[in-house]
Write a protein that holds these residues in place. Structure first.
Motif, PDB file in Angstrom:
ATOM      1  N   GLY A 129       0.800  -1.217   0.000  1.00 54.28           N
ATOM      2  CA  GLY A 129       0.000   0.000   0.000  1.00 54.28           C
ATOM      3  C   GLY A 129       0.831   1.263   0.000  1.00 54.28           C
ATOM      4  O   GLY A 129       0.416   2.295   0.537  1.00 54.28           O
ATOM      5  N   LYS A 130       2.039   1.190  -0.623  1.00 52.57           N
ATOM      6  CA  LYS A 130       2.923   2.350  -0.679  1.00 52.57           C
ATOM      7  C   LYS A 130       3.161   2.712  -2.147  1.00 52.57           C
ATOM      8  O   LYS A 130       3.883   1.993  -2.847  1.00 52.57           O
ATOM      9  CB  LYS A 130       4.268   2.049  -0.009  1.00 52.57           C
ATOM     10  N   PRO A 131       2.564   3.784  -2.638  1.00 56.65           N
ATOM     11  CA  PRO A 131       2.848   4.185  -4.025  1.00 56.65           C
ATOM     12  C   PRO A 131       4.314   4.572  -4.181  1.00 56.65           C
ATOM     13  O   PRO A 131       4.856   5.346  -3.383  1.00 56.65           O
ATOM     14  CB  PRO A 131       1.925   5.378  -4.252  1.00 56.65           C
ATOM     15  N   VAL A 132       4.972   4.021  -5.199  1.00 59.94           N
ATOM     16  CA  VAL A 132       6.411   4.220  -5.384  1.00 59.94           C
ATOM     17  C   VAL A 132       6.698   4.489  -6.855  1.00 59.94           C
ATOM     18  O   VAL A 132       6.204   3.781  -7.730  1.00 59.94           O
ATOM     19  CB  VAL A 132       7.215   2.984  -4.913  1.00 59.94           C
ATOM     20  N   LEU A 162      17.965  -5.441  -1.712  1.00 59.37           N
ATOM     21  CA  LEU A 162      18.108  -4.011  -1.427  1.00 59.37           C
ATOM     22  C   LEU A 162      16.839  -3.243  -1.785  1.00 59.37           C
ATOM     23  O   LEU A 162      16.410  -2.351  -1.031  1.00 59.37           O
ATOM     24  CB  LEU A 162      19.304  -3.446  -2.197  1.00 59.37           C
ATOM     25  N   ILE A 163      16.233  -3.577  -2.911  1.00 55.98           N
ATOM     26  CA  ILE A 163      15.013  -2.875  -3.305  1.00 55.98           C
ATOM     27  C   ILE A 163      13.861  -3.231  -2.381  1.00 55.98           C
ATOM     28  O   ILE A 163      13.061  -2.362  -1.987  1.00 55.98           O
ATOM     29  CB  ILE A 163      14.671  -3.207  -4.769  1.00 55.98           C
ATOM     30  N   ARG A 164      13.753  -4.487  -1.980  1.00 50.36           N
ATOM     31  CA  ARG A 164      12.701  -4.877  -1.037  1.00 50.36           C
ATOM     32  C   ARG A 164      12.872  -4.160   0.295  1.00 50.36           C
ATOM     33  O   ARG A 164      11.895  -3.683   0.889  1.00 50.36           O
ATOM     34  CB  ARG A 164      12.735  -6.394  -0.833  1.00 50.36           C
ATOM     35  N   ASN A 165      14.116  -4.074   0.772  1.00 48.44           N
ATOM     36  CA  ASN A 165      14.356  -3.363   2.031  1.00 48.44           C
ATOM     37  C   ASN A 165      14.005  -1.883   1.900  1.00 48.44           C
ATOM     38  O   ASN A 165      13.465  -1.274   2.836  1.00 48.44           O
ATOM     39  CB  ASN A 165      15.819  -3.512   2.446  1.00 48.44           C
ATOM     40  N   ALA A 166      14.342  -1.293   0.752  1.00 43.55           N
ATOM     41  CA  ALA A 166      14.064   0.134   0.561  1.00 43.55           C
ATOM     42  C   ALA A 166      12.566   0.416   0.625  1.00 43.55           C
ATOM     43  O   ALA A 166      12.134   1.414   1.213  1.00 43.55           O
ATOM     44  CB  ALA A 166      14.644   0.604  -0.771  1.00 43.55           C
ATOM     45  N   ILE A 167      11.758  -0.475   0.024  1.00 44.93           N
ATOM     46  CA  ILE A 167      10.312  -0.253   0.035  1.00 44.93           C
ATOM     47  C   ILE A 167       9.709  -0.620   1.382  1.00 44.93           C
ATOM     48  O   ILE A 167       8.878   0.112   1.933  1.00 44.93           O
ATOM     49  CB  ILE A 167       9.645  -1.070  -1.097  1.00 44.93           C
ATOM     50  N   ASP A 168      10.147  -1.745   1.943  1.00 41.12           N
ATOM     51  CA  ASP A 168       9.546  -2.226   3.190  1.00 41.12           C
ATOM     52  C   ASP A 168       9.980  -1.402   4.391  1.00 41.12           C
ATOM     53  O   ASP A 168       9.157  -0.986   5.212  1.00 41.12           O
ATOM     54  CB  ASP A 168       9.918  -3.697   3.378  1.00 41.12           C
ATOM     55  N   HIS A 169      11.294  -1.153   4.519  1.00 46.41           N
ATOM     56  CA  HIS A 169      11.824  -0.445   5.693  1.00 46.41           C
ATOM     57  C   HIS A 169      12.030   1.051   5.459  1.00 46.41           C
ATOM     58  O   HIS A 169      11.902   1.841   6.389  1.00 46.41           O
ATOM     59  CB  HIS A 169      13.165  -1.058   6.115  1.00 46.41           C
ATOM     60  N   GLY A 170      12.405   1.426   4.225  1.00 50.04           N
ATOM     61  CA  GLY A 170      12.773   2.817   3.977  1.00 50.04           C
ATOM     62  C   GLY A 170      11.594   3.724   3.693  1.00 50.04           C
ATOM     63  O   GLY A 170      11.360   4.711   4.408  1.00 50.04           O
ATOM     64  N   ILE A 171      10.825   3.414   2.650  1.00 51.14           N
ATOM     65  CA  ILE A 171       9.702   4.264   2.255  1.00 51.14           C
ATOM     66  C   ILE A 171       8.606   4.215   3.318  1.00 51.14           C
ATOM     67  O   ILE A 171       8.164   3.139   3.721  1.00 51.14           O
ATOM     68  CB  ILE A 171       9.129   3.816   0.895  1.00 51.14           C
ATOM     69  N   GLU A 172       8.163   5.390   3.765  1.00 46.47           N
ATOM     70  CA  GLU A 172       7.101   5.443   4.773  1.00 46.47           C
ATOM     71  C   GLU A 172       5.735   5.200   4.137  1.00 46.47           C
ATOM     72  O   GLU A 172       5.566   5.331   2.925  1.00 46.47           O
ATOM     73  CB  GLU A 172       7.084   6.805   5.474  1.00 46.47           C
ATOM     74  N   ALA A 173       4.773   4.865   4.970  1.00 45.66           N
ATOM     75  CA  ALA A 173       3.388   4.728   4.516  1.00 45.66           C
ATOM     76  C   ALA A 173       2.854   6.108   4.120  1.00 45.66           C
ATOM     77  O   ALA A 173       3.339   7.140   4.602  1.00 45.66           O
ATOM     78  CB  ALA A 173       2.532   4.118   5.617  1.00 45.66           C
ATOM     79  N   PRO A 174       1.860   6.152   3.231  1.00 42.97           N
ATOM     80  CA  PRO A 174       1.330   7.458   2.794  1.00 42.97           C
ATOM     81  C   PRO A 174       0.890   8.347   3.950  1.00 42.97           C
ATOM     82  O   PRO A 174       1.068   9.564   3.899  1.00 42.97           O
ATOM     83  CB  PRO A 174       0.149   7.060   1.901  1.00 42.97           C
ATOM     84  N   ALA A 175       0.322   7.739   4.996  1.00 45.39           N
ATOM     85  CA  ALA A 175      -0.125   8.546   6.145  1.00 45.39           C
ATOM     86  C   ALA A 175       1.047   9.223   6.827  1.00 45.39           C
ATOM     87  O   ALA A 175       0.955  10.386   7.253  1.00 45.39           O
ATOM     88  CB  ALA A 175      -0.890   7.657   7.129  1.00 45.39           C
ATOM     89  N   ALA A 176       2.181   8.503   6.956  1.00 43.75           N
ATOM     90  CA  ALA A 176       3.354   9.085   7.599  1.00 43.75           C
ATOM     91  C   ALA A 176       3.985  10.169   6.727  1.00 43.75           C
ATOM     92  O   ALA A 176       4.459  11.190   7.232  1.00 43.75           O
ATOM     93  CB  ALA A 176       4.372   7.991   7.907  1.00 43.75           C
ATOM     94  N   ARG A 177       3.989   9.978   5.419  1.00 50.61           N
ATOM     95  CA  ARG A 177       4.569  10.984   4.521  1.00 50.61           C
ATOM     96  C   ARG A 177       3.701  12.228   4.435  1.00 50.61           C
ATOM     97  O   ARG A 177       4.199  13.315   4.111  1.00 50.61           O
ATOM     98  CB  ARG A 177       4.762  10.389   3.126  1.00 50.61           C
ATOM     99  N   ALA A 178       2.400  12.068   4.722  1.00 44.96           N
ATOM    100  CA  ALA A 178       1.499  13.215   4.655  1.00 44.96           C
ATOM    101  C   ALA A 178       1.870  14.278   5.682  1.00 44.96           C
ATOM    102  O   ALA A 178       1.598  15.465   5.480  1.00 44.96           O
ATOM    103  CB  ALA A 178       0.056  12.758   4.863  1.00 44.96           C
ATOM    104  N   THR A 210       4.815  15.248   6.390  1.00 44.78           N
ATOM    105  CA  THR A 210       6.088  15.862   6.035  1.00 44.78           C
ATOM    106  C   THR A 210       5.923  16.668   4.755  1.00 44.78           C
ATOM    107  O   THR A 210       4.832  16.791   4.205  1.00 44.78           O
ATOM    108  CB  THR A 210       7.169  14.772   5.824  1.00 44.78           C
ATOM    109  N   THR A 211       7.032  17.211   4.290  1.00 42.36           N
ATOM    110  CA  THR A 211       7.002  17.965   3.040  1.00 42.36           C
ATOM    111  C   THR A 211       7.218  17.063   1.829  1.00 42.36           C
ATOM    112  O   THR A 211       7.301  17.553   0.704  1.00 42.36           O
ATOM    113  CB  THR A 211       8.094  19.049   3.063  1.00 42.36           C
ATOM    114  N   LYS A 212       7.300  15.773   2.053  1.00 41.23           N
ATOM    115  CA  LYS A 212       7.559  14.847   0.957  1.00 41.23           C
ATOM    116  C   LYS A 212       6.307  14.607   0.128  1.00 41.23           C
ATOM    117  O   LYS A 212       5.183  14.800   0.592  1.00 41.23           O
ATOM    118  CB  LYS A 212       8.061  13.499   1.500  1.00 41.23           C
ATOM    119  N   SER A 213       6.539  14.129  -1.101  1.00 40.71           N
ATOM    120  CA  SER A 213       5.434  13.727  -1.957  1.00 40.71           C
ATOM    121  C   SER A 213       4.784  12.468  -1.392  1.00 40.71           C
ATOM    122  O   SER A 213       5.467  11.626  -0.791  1.00 40.71           O
ATOM    123  CB  SER A 213       5.946  13.460  -3.372  1.00 40.71           C
ATOM    124  N   PRO A 214       3.467  12.305  -1.546  1.00 41.22           N
ATOM    125  CA  PRO A 214       2.822  11.075  -1.074  1.00 41.22           C
ATOM    126  C   PRO A 214       3.382   9.820  -1.741  1.00 41.22           C
ATOM    127  O   PRO A 214       3.300   8.728  -1.186  1.00 41.22           O
ATOM    128  CB  PRO A 214       1.343  11.281  -1.446  1.00 41.22           C
TER     129      PRO A 214
END
Length: 684
Positions: free
Chosen positions: A377-380, A406-422, A424-428
């Motif tokens: 559920g993380k748009p990437v 590495l890519i799985r870790n980046a999406i699973d551990h690195g990229i935040e959920a849309p609610a968490a990114r909302a 911040t100043t980051k893009s959803p």
């Protein structure tokens, strides 16, 4: 000579088509209205279906027919290619690959379930959520026939280069004849005078009146593979009016064919001119073809065998050069130098054949990112840079699994959920960039995300919890990050299908080090992380620096050598046990290889220091003698020597003796750790 298996040939061709289909589907998910992508996907399906039936893959042909029929509705604009349809289409693509690779272990129930789901989505998409006869499209789609059943008026105009591309328009017209009774008229308006006529340029258009009950789709299927090279207008005869009024200059095609046989005398007179013109056209075509790249499919095993033979040739050439230089025969020396030049060129050419663009590897991960983005559920957004960077095919194959982790870790551990990114100043939508570039004789591959970054405090707490360090032990941020590569280490709070078991990053590090590469981590809390892989271009043949330490000879990869300096007696005395060398104002730690290898005998009075680099770290290696450059054919060490970390392999020298290849990364790490210990101020 090895005979090609037709089934294996189909598998190879189908694999390429399925890769193209997957790329088209993934792109279609971003631009659902792109007709070119829809046509590309449909053509791939149609080709797989036809070839599968031809080579006896009946289950492939049957399932692909259902898939193709459904996708044809998208091509005709009856439904749109939304996210759900793309997801099911990707699953259908996977099922087709399974049917081709291992048909016996593929359960038909899976295919039936995919067809049913695709059918349900089409029914919903075609009617806005209500049941419709379109739901039966996966059986036999309702045909679109002429309004009164009288037939069709077909206007055909091919691109001028259609003949040069290998298409015969008359064969396509014969295919139209097979659909029903028809009359065909050729339009000669665009045909020039005989002196300006180019026999390889199609300047004729056709009008066809086709009678019978065939459908528009039947007619379109005749021209499926040339639709991009023609203009095609299909109109019911009842609406077309008089075809004769549209084009006054028409000639019956049968009359044109007959005319070619009634003027042999004229043809004989024109033969010299036509022959001269044809020769000129062939030479012009050859010049045009010089810029085109042709490819030949070669089995990977043959390339490996060729590389082995070239490696043996390089060893034999080194032996010949050594024998030539030890003698005084100038003719032998001249021949040895010529063979050395030829062997070097053959080596470079062979290694060039084995080089594969990174884009062939990067393309595999688009599907991985698509599926993980959907499941988590993380748009990437997945961005690739440097697809043209080339790497040895063996390196490409071994690099695939580490990049998956590495890519799985980046999406699973690195990229935040849309609610968490909302908050911040980051893009959803998160962003992952996979890039490759050359740095000297190495390739740098980076995986960068714009997620939350590494939490050093959490990593440290987990390390203390597992007993890897004592509480309160002073550690740098770099040292804390290294715990991520420890077997069984994971900061995930729960175990899922993707993470939590501590298996992944340790495998990545071991694989990269086995490829004589290194891995680095960099992070900015709150802004993301970057993993950098430094890899050699090849694992087969390298340029090395041959050195002597005591009585032993060793190879240092030349790509890791920055410079060579002499260790003077004054510098040696100034070190006083603290092994640092002043190189233009910079203190560089050095290792005495005589001490490290416990070499016998006295040290050479004029020792040399080879300054090596790995990343941003420099370490000097003290040797007795620098013998010179050496083309090094890398031979793997046996499993009995797997715990010897200072050597990455061995090679055969010109005199038949063996020389060990130093693992510069391990030596740099050893030198760095000793330097940090010696930098501690003396007590008292």
């Amino acid at each position: 000579m090895m005979e090609l298996d037709p089934a294996e040939t189909f598998r190879q061709e189908a694999s390429d088509l399925l890769d193209s289909l997957e790329a088209a589907l993934l792109d279609l998910g971003q631009t659902p209205q792109d007709s070119d992508l829809i046509d590309a996907a449909f053509r791939a399906l149609h080709t797989i279906k036809g070839s599968g039936a031809m080579f006896g893959f009946d289950r492939v042909a049957a399932f692909t027919h259902d898939f193709e029929t459904a996708f044809d509705l998208i091509r005709k604009g009856k439904i749109s290619a939304d996210r759900d349809i793309i997801t099911v289409s990707l699953a259908a693509k996977d099922y087709i690959r399974a049917l081709i690779d291992d048909p016996d272990s593929t359960d038909p129930i899976i295919g039936e379930a995919i067809v049913e789901e695709l059918q349900a989505l089409i029914a919903t998409g075609a009617t806005g959520g209500t049941a419709s006869p379109v739901g039966a499209a996966l059986g036999e789609p309702p045909a679109v026939a002429a309004a009164d059943g009288a037939g069709w008026l077909i206007e055909i105009a091919f691109e001028p280069d259609i003949l040069r591309n290998g298409t015969n328009p008359l064969v396509l017209l014969d295919d139209l004849r097979a659909l029903g009774s028809c009359s065909i008229r050729a339009h000669l308006d665009g045909v020039p005078e005989l002196g300006a006529l180019d026999p390889e340029t199609c300047m004729i258009a056709w009008t066809v009146e086709l009678e019978g009950g065939c459908t528009r789709e039947d007619i379109e299927d005749v021209f499926m593979f040339v639709r991009d090279e023609m203009k095609l207008e299909i109109t019911p005869l009842s609406l077309a009016g008089s075809a004769d009024a549209k084009r006054p200059a028409t000639v019956d095609i049968d009359a044109v064919a007959a005319a070619a046989t009634v003027a042999p005398a004229v043809a004989k007179e024109l033969q010299p001119a036509l022959t001269e013109r044809a020769a000129g056209e062939r030479s012009e075509g050859a010049r045009r073809g010089e810029d085109k790249t042709s490819t030949v499919r070669v089995q990977a095993e043959r390339l490996d065998e060729l590389m082995d033979r070239v490696g043996e040739l390089v060893i034999a050439q080194a032996r010949l050069s050594q024998l030539a230089h030890s003698g005084t025969d100038l003719a032998i020396k001249s021949i040895a130098e010529e063979i050395e030049r030829l062997a070097s060129g053959l080596r470079d050419s062979t290694m060039g054949v084995r080089m594969v663009p990174m884009g062939s590897l990067f393309g595999r991960f688009r599907r991985l990112v698509h599926d993980l983005s959907r499941d988590l559920g993380k748009p990437v957004d997945f961005v690739t840079v440097g697809e043209d960077t080339e790497l040895d095919k063996t390196m490409i194959e071994r690099l695939a699994d580490p990049l998956v982790h590495l890519i799985r870790n980046a999406i699973d551990h690195g990229i935040e959920a849309p609610a968490a990114r909302a908050g911040t100043t980051k893009s959803p939508t998160g962003r992952i960039e996979l890039a490759a570039r050359y740095v000297g004789a190495q390739v740098l591959v980076t995986v960068q995300d714009d997620g939350a970054g590494l939490d050093a405090a959490r990593i440290r707490a987990k390390a203390e919890e597992q007993g890897l360090i004592a509480a309160g032990t002073p550690l740098s941020e770099h040292e804390i990050h290294q715990f991520l590569f420890h077997p069984g280490f994971s900061t995930a709070r729960t175990i899922s299908a993707l993470s939590g078991r501590g298996v992944g990053m340790d495998v990545v590090k071991r694989t990269i080090e086995a490829m004589r590469g290194t891995i680095d981590l960099a992070t900015v809390p709150g802004y993301g992380s970057t993993v950098t892989l430094r890899l050699p271009l090849t694992l087969a043949i390298i340029e090395g620096l041959l050195i002597r330490v005591g009585e032993g000879r060793y190879i240092i990869p030349l790509s890791a050598v920055e410079e060579c300096v002499e260790l003077t007696a004054a510098e040696d005395a100034r070190a006083r046990g603290r092994n640092f060398l002043n190189v233009r104002g910079d203190l560089v730690p050095f290792l005495r290889l005589r001490d490290l290898f416990e070499a016998d005998g006295e040290a050479d009075p004029h020792q040399k220091v080879i300054i090596t680099t790995m990343g941003d770290t420099r370490v000097g290696l003290v040797v007795d003698q620098i013998i010179g450059s050496h083309q090094t054919v890398i031979k793997s060490l046996s499993k009995l020597h797997s715990d010897v970390t200072m050597f990455s392999g061995a090679t055969i020298l010109g005199d038949g003796s063996a020389a060990l290849i130093l693992d510069v990364a391990q030596l740099v790490s050893l030198g760095q750790s000793r330097a940090e210990t010696e930098k501690t101020p003396e007590a008292a």
